[in-house]
Design an enzyme around this catalytic site. Sequence first.
Site, PDB file in Angstrom:
ATOM      1  N   GLY A   1       5.613  -9.191  -7.112  1.00 28.25           N
ATOM      2  CA  GLY A   1       4.994  -8.801  -5.842  1.00 28.25           C
ATOM      3  C   GLY A   1       3.660  -8.140  -6.077  1.00 28.25           C
ATOM      4  N   ASN A   2       3.111  -7.597  -5.030  1.00 28.36           N
ATOM      5  CA  ASN A   2       1.851  -6.885  -5.197  1.00 28.36           C
ATOM      6  C   ASN A   2       1.820  -5.672  -4.281  1.00 28.36           C
ATOM      7  OD1 ASN A   2       1.102  -8.075  -2.651  1.00 28.36           O
ATOM      8  ND2 ASN A   2       0.794  -9.947  -3.828  1.00 28.36           N
ATOM      9  N   ARG A   3       0.858  -4.796  -4.518  1.00 27.53           N
ATOM     10  CA  ARG A   3       0.804  -3.534  -3.802  1.00 27.53           C
ATOM     11  C   ARG A   3       0.095  -3.705  -2.470  1.00 27.53           C
ATOM     12  NH1 ARG A   3      -1.424   0.997  -7.790  1.00 27.53           N
ATOM     13  NH2 ARG A   3      -1.360   2.155  -5.842  1.00 27.53           N
TER      14      ARG A   3
ATOM     15  N   ALA B   1      -2.109  -9.447   1.248  1.00 29.29           N
ATOM     16  CA  ALA B   1      -2.335  -9.504  -0.197  1.00 29.29           C
ATOM     17  C   ALA B   1      -1.402 -10.586  -0.738  1.00 29.29           C
ATOM     18  CB  ALA B   1      -2.024  -8.151  -0.823  1.00 29.29           C
TER      19      ALA B   1
END
Length: 229
Positions: free
Chosen positions: A38-40, A104
């Site tokens: 995943g990403n922030r 994102a």
Amino acid sequence: MSDASAGKALAASTLAGKRVLVSAGPTFEDIDPVRFVGNRSSGKMGFAVAAAARALGAEVVLVAGPVHLDTPDGVTRIDVRSAAQMHTAVLGALPADAYVAAAAVADFTPRRVSEHKIKKTAGSDTLVLELVRTPDILAEVAAHARRPALVVGFAAETHEVERYARGKLANKRLDLIAANLVGGAQGGFERDDNALVVYWEGGERQLGPAAKTEVAAQLVQLIAERLQA
Ligand code: C5P
């Protein structure tokens, strides 16, 4: 060149009759039934943009990755998990007058999802994951036969913000790009405040620093001005 029209208050019906599509939050790319890449991203900026567009009277569709946020009043929300699902949902929500890509999106996803939980193997300290590129949703929307009149991207950069942002504006054929510096003390991730510089061909406008809700209102004001121009 900066422009001087910032700060003009707009009526609550400014975007009446306009359909605004917003994508927000991260995407999660599954590795196996219990793990993902995943990403922030908290999704706060995109949700604030959706709320601000609704406040100006737009019909708003919000495609949301996995986030812990309430749906803004009057906004139609479509929940997705992966980049592939976000791609399908965004393209399926066209046509729209404006698309704001605040998500994102993961740039890479595992080539295959393991059916069972991947086990640690005795004697092996490494695991090799093969990742493949995800579709660039924003670039596809900008090149689509049903291209919205205004396509707005975000660029989160750790350095040389203007150069990279203007590169994306041109390469992805966008109308506006909202850039912010991430990483270090001023990072825009998971925070309630933000500062953006929005670039377009021949101009730019600084938004904030302020609460994300205020920065989003200023961005939507700019979008409304552009749609009326
Ligand atoms: O190229 P980069 O990922 O930095 O571009 C960021 C912009 O492109 C954001 O607006 C993001 O929502 C969008 N994007 C996308 N699909 C991807 C990657 C990024 O729509 N696969």
